[in-house]
Design a protein around this motif. Sequence first.
Motif, PDB file in Angstrom:
ATOM      1  N   GLY A 140       4.702   9.869  -4.395  1.00  0.00           N
ATOM      2  CA  GLY A 140       3.680   8.865  -4.669  1.00  0.00           C
ATOM      3  C   GLY A 140       3.549   8.568  -6.151  1.00  0.00           C
ATOM      4  O   GLY A 140       3.426   7.404  -6.564  1.00  0.00           O
ATOM      5  N   LEU A 141       3.612   9.599  -6.981  1.00  0.00           N
ATOM      6  CA  LEU A 141       3.525   9.399  -8.426  1.00  0.00           C
ATOM      7  C   LEU A 141       4.736   8.639  -8.941  1.00  0.00           C
ATOM      8  O   LEU A 141       4.625   7.789  -9.836  1.00  0.00           O
ATOM      9  N   ALA A 142       5.916   8.931  -8.389  1.00  0.00           N
ATOM     10  CA  ALA A 142       7.123   8.210  -8.801  1.00  0.00           C
ATOM     11  C   ALA A 142       7.056   6.750  -8.373  1.00  0.00           C
ATOM     12  O   ALA A 142       7.494   5.855  -9.123  1.00  0.00           O
ATOM     13  N   LEU A 143       6.510   6.482  -7.200  1.00  0.00           N
ATOM     14  CA  LEU A 143       6.364   5.103  -6.738  1.00  0.00           C
ATOM     15  C   LEU A 143       5.377   4.337  -7.605  1.00  0.00           C
ATOM     16  O   LEU A 143       5.584   3.162  -7.924  1.00  0.00           O
ATOM     17  N   ARG A 144       4.313   5.007  -8.017  1.00  0.00           N
ATOM     18  CA  ARG A 144       3.340   4.361  -8.902  1.00  0.00           C
ATOM     19  C   ARG A 144       3.995   3.982 -10.229  1.00  0.00           C
ATOM     20  O   ARG A 144       3.773   2.894 -10.767  1.00  0.00           O
ATOM     21  N   LEU A 193       0.849  -1.197   0.000  1.00  0.00           N
ATOM     22  CA  LEU A 193       0.000   0.000   0.000  1.00  0.00           C
ATOM     23  C   LEU A 193       0.875   1.232   0.000  1.00  0.00           C
ATOM     24  O   LEU A 193       1.750   1.384   0.860  1.00  0.00           O
ATOM     25  N   VAL A 194       0.656   2.120  -0.966  1.00  0.00           N
ATOM     26  CA  VAL A 194       1.366   3.397  -1.024  1.00  0.00           C
ATOM     27  C   VAL A 194       0.402   4.479  -0.557  1.00  0.00           C
ATOM     28  O   VAL A 194      -0.643   4.713  -1.185  1.00  0.00           O
ATOM     29  N   PHE A 196       6.506   0.950  -9.304  1.00  0.00           N
ATOM     30  CA  PHE A 196       5.874  -0.324  -8.951  1.00  0.00           C
ATOM     31  C   PHE A 196       4.958  -0.840 -10.062  1.00  0.00           C
ATOM     32  O   PHE A 196       4.836  -2.044 -10.265  1.00  0.00           O
ATOM     33  N   GLY A 197       4.305   0.090 -10.763  1.00  0.00           N
ATOM     34  CA  GLY A 197       3.392  -0.309 -11.822  1.00  0.00           C
ATOM     35  C   GLY A 197       1.999  -0.601 -11.306  1.00  0.00           C
ATOM     36  O   GLY A 197       1.724  -0.545 -10.110  1.00  0.00           O
ATOM     37  N   GLU A 198       1.129  -0.906 -12.246  1.00  0.00           N
ATOM     38  CA  GLU A 198      -0.273  -1.173 -11.920  1.00  0.00           C
ATOM     39  C   GLU A 198      -0.506  -2.683 -11.925  1.00  0.00           C
ATOM     40  O   GLU A 198      -0.427  -3.339 -12.954  1.00  0.00           O
ATOM     41  N   SER A 199      -0.742  -3.241 -10.763  1.00  0.00           N
ATOM     42  CA  SER A 199      -1.089  -4.658 -10.654  1.00  0.00           C
ATOM     43  C   SER A 199      -1.836  -4.853  -9.346  1.00  0.00           C
ATOM     44  O   SER A 199      -1.886  -3.955  -8.497  1.00  0.00           O
ATOM     45  N   ARG A 240      -0.994  -6.447  -6.905  1.00  0.00           N
ATOM     46  CA  ARG A 240      -0.084  -6.477  -5.751  1.00  0.00           C
ATOM     47  C   ARG A 240       0.108  -5.112  -5.129  1.00  0.00           C
ATOM     48  O   ARG A 240       0.594  -5.002  -4.009  1.00  0.00           O
ATOM     49  N   PHE A 241      -0.235  -4.046  -5.876  1.00  0.00           N
ATOM     50  CA  PHE A 241       0.030  -2.695  -5.391  1.00  0.00           C
ATOM     51  C   PHE A 241      -1.266  -1.900  -5.314  1.00  0.00           C
ATOM     52  O   PHE A 241      -2.082  -1.932  -6.232  1.00  0.00           O
ATOM     53  N   GLU A 242      -1.410  -1.202  -4.203  1.00  0.00           N
ATOM     54  CA  GLU A 242      -2.596  -0.386  -3.963  1.00  0.00           C
ATOM     55  C   GLU A 242      -2.130   1.030  -3.672  1.00  0.00           C
ATOM     56  O   GLU A 242      -1.197   1.238  -2.890  1.00  0.00           O
ATOM     57  N   TYR A 243      -2.788   1.999  -4.304  1.00  0.00           N
ATOM     58  CA  TYR A 243      -2.374   3.391  -4.168  1.00  0.00           C
ATOM     59  C   TYR A 243      -3.520   4.202  -3.567  1.00  0.00           C
ATOM     60  O   TYR A 243      -4.657   4.135  -4.032  1.00  0.00           O
ATOM     61  N   ALA A 244      -3.206   4.943  -2.516  1.00  0.00           N
ATOM     62  CA  ALA A 244      -4.230   5.716  -1.810  1.00  0.00           C
ATOM     63  C   ALA A 244      -3.799   7.164  -1.697  1.00  0.00           C
ATOM     64  O   ALA A 244      -2.731   7.458  -1.144  1.00  0.00           O
ATOM     65  N   GLY A 245      -4.608   8.050  -2.232  1.00  0.00           N
ATOM     66  CA  GLY A 245      -4.371   9.474  -2.089  1.00  0.00           C
ATOM     67  C   GLY A 245      -5.103  10.026  -0.883  1.00  0.00           C
ATOM     68  O   GLY A 245      -5.728   9.287  -0.115  1.00  0.00           O
TER      69      GLY A 245
END
Length: 468
Positions: A199-203, A190-191, A206-209, A211-216
């Motif tokens: 956060g944008l650089a981590l996205r 979770l980012v 890591f990419g979109e899959s 396995r990864f969840e992004y929360a603003g």
Amino acid sequence: MTEFGKTLAFTETVIPGLLIADLPVHGDSRGWFKENWQREKMTAAGLPDFGPVQNNISFNDEVGTTRGIHAEPWDKWVSVASGRIFGAWVDLREGPTFGAVFTAEIDPSKAIFVPRGVGNSYQTLEPDTAYAYLVNDHWSPDAEYSFLNLADETVAVPWPIPLDEVEISAKDLAHPRLAEVTPIPSKKTLVVGANGQLGLALRAAFGESARFEYAGRDDIDLTDPSFASSRRWRDYATIVNAAAYTAVDLAETTDGRADAWAANVTGVAALARVATENGITLVHVSSDYVFDGMKDAAYTEEDIVRPLGVYGQTKAAGDAIVSTVPRHYIIRTSWVIGEGKNFVRTMASLAERGIDPKVVDDQFGRLTFTEELSSAVQHLLAQQAPFGVYNVTNDGPIVPWADVARKVFTAVGSDPARITAVSTSDYFASESAPVAPRPRNSELDLTKIRATGFAPRAWDRALSDYLS
């Protein structure tokens, strides 16, 4: 027969993370004794510190009682209290070892650590057999389980007693074959603060899959009392906290002070609590503002914090909280440049519009591009580097802000002589609003991060790439 007098030792198997243990068992004419679970000794010998929360016991009357193959989303420590079992474990996790098999006989002098997602099954070889298992999560109807048929022809478990001669539940008989099994997915990352510069650089990194969840900011409220129960946290391996209140001057106002403490301390405390309770690795991004900038050399990870203003005080407090999390990385950085509004973009815009700015020349440091920061986060996690504090900036010369501005002007084809260097006190002399004190020296020593094998790029070369 139970083997007495063995030394505690762990052996790896063909399934990654599945560890079989030899346990010291002490016996005499009265019976035997063993330490079935001893955290300090076992973690020192190589067992993961998996944090069990529940102990279950399975008692079986008859020889040949067979249970499985069940893969749960938690870790297990399985041992025998009486009797003897034949165990079969099948990797049902996503990945290249899906379908791998390991078998062994387990008596009271052996035990096995079964990682999350590895299917386990047991056949009793003696009457009145009891085996116990410690687990590090409570049963939940929302958890993702997976099952494999005991008689699957692909894995072909060599059962000592043929399955048509033993007691098996109707439910276990109905489990699917390997080709129809739903693999247990990897734990998620979770980012937090996913819409900010880092956060944008981590996205992007890591990419979109799944396995990864992004929360603003609009997706998650760390100060909400329900945050701790907002997710099934045992399904997460890592939380990267890229969120922060960074308006250093506004933090000196009454409202700004409250907002800074809420985001940088209260919110961080909520993340730390969740990470500690669920065995999650917490990656937290900190700042050079935890120091007063009075040191005449680069700041190391061991230097005592001495923040000057409210922002620095909240970041130092957040660091102290995160340091209590068993699995943590605190990444201290400075002069961050990424997507959105920042010093480099401002200078480039002024150059192109023909505006000649005044820039301070008595604050020294290096730029840190978010691409470098996100790469460092990936590196520390991938290398499973020792937990703790790491300084991360770009490499290169230590310069004042005015020199960075001149580099930007030159890179966009403008005359660097248009920059007027001024002191910090002169720059803010006309300000009527509160101004936060800035550290004079923001140089962070990079020896520790380099020792992990990470080699930051020089900031001036990264600047050219950024502007182009």
